[in-house]
Design a protein around this motif. Structure first.
Motif, PDB file in Angstrom:
ATOM      1  N   ASN A  13     136.702  34.928  50.104  1.00  0.00           N
ATOM      2  CA  ASN A  13     135.988  36.035  49.886  1.00  0.00           C
ATOM      3  C   ASN A  13     136.110  36.449  48.402  1.00  0.00           C
ATOM      4  O   ASN A  13     135.102  37.010  47.778  1.00  0.00           O
ATOM      5  CB  ASN A  13     136.738  37.129  50.529  1.00  0.00           C
ATOM      6  N   GLU A  20     129.431  35.790  42.810  1.00  0.00           N
ATOM      7  CA  GLU A  20     128.575  36.759  42.625  1.00  0.00           C
ATOM      8  C   GLU A  20     128.353  37.356  41.449  1.00  0.00           C
ATOM      9  O   GLU A  20     127.330  37.348  40.978  1.00  0.00           O
ATOM     10  CB  GLU A  20     128.690  37.741  43.873  1.00  0.00           C
ATOM     11  N   HIS A  36     127.450  35.387  47.655  1.00  0.00           N
ATOM     12  CA  HIS A  36     127.068  36.097  48.979  1.00  0.00           C
ATOM     13  C   HIS A  36     127.485  35.078  50.222  1.00  0.00           C
ATOM     14  O   HIS A  36     127.964  35.502  51.299  1.00  0.00           O
ATOM     15  CB  HIS A  36     125.727  36.433  48.958  1.00  0.00           C
ATOM     16  N   GLY A  37     127.123  33.946  49.958  1.00  0.00           N
ATOM     17  CA  GLY A  37     127.300  32.877  51.487  1.00  0.00           C
ATOM     18  C   GLY A  37     128.513  32.862  51.430  1.00  0.00           C
ATOM     19  O   GLY A  37     128.956  32.830  52.668  1.00  0.00           O
ATOM     20  N   ASP A  38     129.399  32.663  50.472  1.00  0.00           N
ATOM     21  CA  ASP A  38     130.864  32.442  50.395  1.00  0.00           C
ATOM     22  C   ASP A  38     131.554  33.521  51.336  1.00  0.00           C
ATOM     23  O   ASP A  38     132.504  33.558  51.890  1.00  0.00           O
ATOM     24  CB  ASP A  38     131.328  32.326  49.155  1.00  0.00           C
ATOM     25  N   GLN A  39     131.206  34.794  50.725  1.00  0.00           N
ATOM     26  CA  GLN A  39     131.681  35.974  51.399  1.00  0.00           C
ATOM     27  C   GLN A  39     131.159  36.184  52.790  1.00  0.00           C
ATOM     28  O   GLN A  39     132.167  36.583  53.510  1.00  0.00           O
ATOM     29  CB  GLN A  39     131.102  37.324  50.604  1.00  0.00           C
ATOM     30  N   ALA A  40     129.932  35.590  53.282  1.00  0.00           N
ATOM     31  CA  ALA A  40     129.668  35.752  54.486  1.00  0.00           C
ATOM     32  C   ALA A  40     130.413  34.820  55.421  1.00  0.00           C
ATOM     33  O   ALA A  40     130.775  35.057  56.583  1.00  0.00           O
ATOM     34  CB  ALA A  40     128.286  35.447  54.640  1.00  0.00           C
ATOM     35  N   LYS A  41     130.690  33.854  54.799  1.00  0.00           N
ATOM     36  CA  LYS A  41     131.330  32.619  55.725  1.00  0.00           C
ATOM     37  C   LYS A  41     132.798  33.209  55.835  1.00  0.00           C
ATOM     38  O   LYS A  41     133.462  32.945  57.122  1.00  0.00           O
ATOM     39  CB  LYS A  41     131.662  31.220  54.803  1.00  0.00           C
ATOM     40  N   SER A  42     133.599  33.802  54.850  1.00  0.00           N
ATOM     41  CA  SER A  42     134.913  34.239  54.878  1.00  0.00           C
ATOM     42  C   SER A  42     134.919  35.525  56.105  1.00  0.00           C
ATOM     43  O   SER A  42     135.755  35.296  56.798  1.00  0.00           O
ATOM     44  CB  SER A  42     135.058  34.882  53.661  1.00  0.00           C
ATOM     45  N   SER A  43     133.747  36.018  55.978  1.00  0.00           N
ATOM     46  CA  SER A  43     133.687  37.374  57.082  1.00  0.00           C
ATOM     47  C   SER A  43     133.527  36.970  58.430  1.00  0.00           C
ATOM     48  O   SER A  43     134.220  37.321  59.649  1.00  0.00           O
ATOM     49  CB  SER A  43     132.567  38.143  56.644  1.00  0.00           C
ATOM     50  N   VAL A  44     132.857  35.827  58.707  1.00  0.00           N
ATOM     51  CA  VAL A  44     132.653  35.143  59.923  1.00  0.00           C
ATOM     52  C   VAL A  44     133.948  34.309  60.393  1.00  0.00           C
ATOM     53  O   VAL A  44     134.754  34.282  61.774  1.00  0.00           O
ATOM     54  CB  VAL A  44     131.608  33.900  60.065  1.00  0.00           C
TER      55      VAL A  44
END
Length: 58
Positions: A13, A20, A36-44
């Motif tokens: 994240n 970003e 943004h994609g890395d953060q989204a993967k981390s959230s999932v």
């Protein structure tokens, strides 16, 4: 397994936020989107860890 995974997710994240920010600073839209994609993967992944913890009773 849980604590290590959570730390890796936090690092991913943070890396996404850095990516970003660099993308915004340099005008590199692709890098910004990757951040943004890395953060989204981390959230999932974090959500998955929370579900596992709930089933383990933590």
């Amino acid at each position: 397994m849980g604590a290590d995974d959570k730390m890796q997710n936090k690092a991913e994240n943070l890396g996404g936020k850095v990516k970003e920010g660099l993308g915004k600073a340099t005008g590199n839209e692709q890098m910004e989107a990757e951040g943004h994609g890395d953060q989204a993967k981390s959230s999932v992944k974090d959500a998955g860890e929370n579900i596992k913890d709930a089933f383990k009773g933590k």
